[in-house]
Design an enzyme around this catalytic site. Structure first.
Site, PDB file in Angstrom:
ATOM      1  N   ARG A  34     -50.322  56.321  -6.862  1.00 17.68           N
ATOM      2  CA  ARG A  34     -50.280  56.889  -8.208  1.00 17.68           C
ATOM      3  C   ARG A  34     -49.089  56.369  -9.012  1.00 17.68           C
ATOM      4  O   ARG A  34     -49.223  56.077 -10.208  1.00 17.68           O
ATOM      5  CB  ARG A  34     -50.183  58.425  -8.129  1.00 17.68           C
ATOM      6  CG  ARG A  34     -51.462  59.130  -7.806  1.00 17.68           C
ATOM      7  CD  ARG A  34     -51.212  60.619  -7.559  1.00 17.68           C
ATOM      8  NE  ARG A  34     -50.823  61.357  -8.747  1.00 17.68           N
ATOM      9  CZ  ARG A  34     -51.678  61.921  -9.598  1.00 17.68           C
ATOM     10  NH1 ARG A  34     -52.980  61.793  -9.391  1.00 17.68           N
ATOM     11  NH2 ARG A  34     -51.241  62.600 -10.629  1.00 17.68           N
ATOM     12  N   LEU A  87     -52.720  61.303 -15.506  1.00 20.89           N
ATOM     13  CA  LEU A  87     -53.196  60.956 -14.179  1.00 20.89           C
ATOM     14  C   LEU A  87     -53.834  62.220 -13.621  1.00 20.89           C
ATOM     15  O   LEU A  87     -53.142  63.211 -13.360  1.00 20.89           O
ATOM     16  CB  LEU A  87     -52.029  60.519 -13.282  1.00 20.89           C
ATOM     17  CG  LEU A  87     -51.616  59.051 -13.290  1.00 20.89           C
ATOM     18  CD1 LEU A  87     -50.275  58.891 -12.587  1.00 20.89           C
ATOM     19  CD2 LEU A  87     -52.661  58.190 -12.617  1.00 20.89           C
ATOM     20  N   SER A  88     -55.129  62.206 -13.448  1.00 21.62           N
ATOM     21  CA  SER A  88     -55.821  63.407 -12.988  1.00 21.62           C
ATOM     22  C   SER A  88     -55.371  63.771 -11.579  1.00 21.62           C
ATOM     23  O   SER A  88     -54.904  62.923 -10.807  1.00 21.62           O
ATOM     24  CB  SER A  88     -57.335  63.188 -13.001  1.00 21.62           C
ATOM     25  OG  SER A  88     -57.777  62.910 -14.305  1.00 21.62           O
ATOM     26  N   CYS A  89     -55.521  65.049 -11.231  1.00 26.20           N
ATOM     27  CA  CYS A  89     -55.101  65.498  -9.903  1.00 26.20           C
ATOM     28  C   CYS A  89     -55.922  64.770  -8.840  1.00 26.20           C
ATOM     29  O   CYS A  89     -57.124  64.529  -9.002  1.00 26.20           O
ATOM     30  CB  CYS A  89     -55.203  67.007  -9.768  1.00 26.20           C
ATOM     31  SG  CYS A  89     -56.816  67.732 -10.045  1.00 26.20           S
TER      32      CYS A  89
END
Length: 369
Positions: A34, A87-89
């Protein structure tokens, strides 16, 4: 950064959030961390406003924000006071990619490039990925990150609601932002038998399969998720703005325990499916649970727990507390179906949500384009 990445991987394992049917997802997340797709400035909510965290000024806090937890997203762009990209989970990213059921030979269209991370994960598995981003600056940054990782993703600047017809049809289509109505262009640009995964409304994501004749698509809800809306979606009104300062038009006892509504997301999804116009917020304090409802227009309701009683106050042309109570009665009488018992059908002229069965189950009109 390796320690933060490992901590999140361990937390995902403990939560059972790595899809067993798609082991490639975990490997792709490991290979494309990430933090390598996060900008140097991210934003965290401090309870009243978003606060910036710069990597250069506080690398530890920045890393903690990027790797907060399986169910935590990371805000990567603010427009005014509104979060407009993230940034999506990791848990929801994994769940949606699993729902997409991508094979190595597939051609995939992604709508909402953002940082490029989701497109990069897809590119580790699919044959070709096209990604559409409405924000030209975000698109350029994402394209640079993807190229730096040697990933073959075609990033286009455009409105995701229009898809990308130049390279259609696609085997799979995935949206990283929430829509109230499924654009018909997405069905048109997906091959018959192809699959579309998108957050729908404000609570869950759905997987649709395009019919053999290409004239409809339907499918089941896949999981709970809250995603940012499309960039140009109308801004929702606030409850105070609709409530105003005047007295309520109606006041009465409310028969249900609001603590259940506050805690049970499956009940809240059932309310959303039956009444998509209702915007619902709940909270709890020492007195009990409370709820605020509005229809983004003129109607409102405030349901409060005080002194051991629950009172509903409401105003406007529609009695939203009554609609909530009727949906709640239905949900209980139906055996308390959960989110996975619901689905969505899309045709050129209509969209509707249904429960238990797309042909014989109860159905309700949904917003449509």
């Amino acid at each position: 950064m390796l320690a933060e990445q490992q901590r999140l991987d361990t937390a995902m394992t403990a939560a059972g959030a790595w899809p067993e049917s798609s082991p490639w997802i975990r490997q792709a997340v490991h290979d494309l961390p990430r933090h390598e797709f996060a900008p140097d400035r991210v934003w965290v909510w401090d309870g009243t406003a978003y606060r910036p965290i710069d990597r250069s000024a506080d690398p530890t806090a920045w890393a903690q924000a990027v790797y907060a937890g399986p169910y935590d997203s990371t805000v990567t762009q603010l427009t005014g006071a509104r979060a407009t990209s993230s940034l999506s989970c990791t848990s929801v990213v994994a769940d949606m990619l699993d729902s997409l059921q991508t094979d190595p030979g597939h051609r995939v269209l992604e709508l909402g490039t953002g940082t490029g991370w989701n497109a990069g994960l897809l590119a580790r598995h699919a044959a070709r990925v096209d990604s559409v981003e409405v924000d030209a600056d975000l698109a350029a940054s994402a394209a640079q990150r993807l190229k730096a990782h040697g990933l073959d993703v075609a990033v286009h600047v455009g409105d995701g609601a229009r898809g990308w017809p130049a390279d259609a049809p696609y085997d799979r289509v995935i949206s990283t932002y929430a829509v109230e109505a499924i654009p018909w262009t997405w069905i048109v640009q997906t091959r018959p038998g192809g699959r579309i995964v998108t957050p729908w409304g404000r609570l869950g994501h759905v997987a649709l399969t395009v019919a053999a004749d290409g004239r409809s698509a339907h499918g089941w809800m896949q999981g709970l998720a809250q995603f940012m809306p499309a960039r140009h979606a109308p801004t929702n009104c606030t409850y105070p703005a609709i409530r105003g300062a005047g007295p309520p038009a109606d006041e009465r006892f409310f028969a249900h325990d609001l603590a259940v509504l506050h805690a049970d997301w499956h009940l809240r999804f059932a309310v959303r499916a039956r009444h998509p116009h209702i915007h619902l917020t709940t909270a709890a304090d020492d007195d009990g649970a409370h709820a605020w409802l509005h229809d983004n227009a003129m109607s409102w309701a405030n349901i409060v727990t005080t002194g051991g009683h629950t009172i509903a106050y409401q105003g406007g042309p529609h009695r939203l507390a009554d609609q909530l109570e009727a949906a709640w009665h239905w949900w209980e009488a139906e055996g308390r179906p959960d989110l996975y018992d619901f689905g969505l059908t899309v045709t050129p002229d209509d969209q509707y949500a249904w429960c238990h069965d797309p042909d014989t189950g109860p159905r309700w009109p949904a917003p449509h384009t």
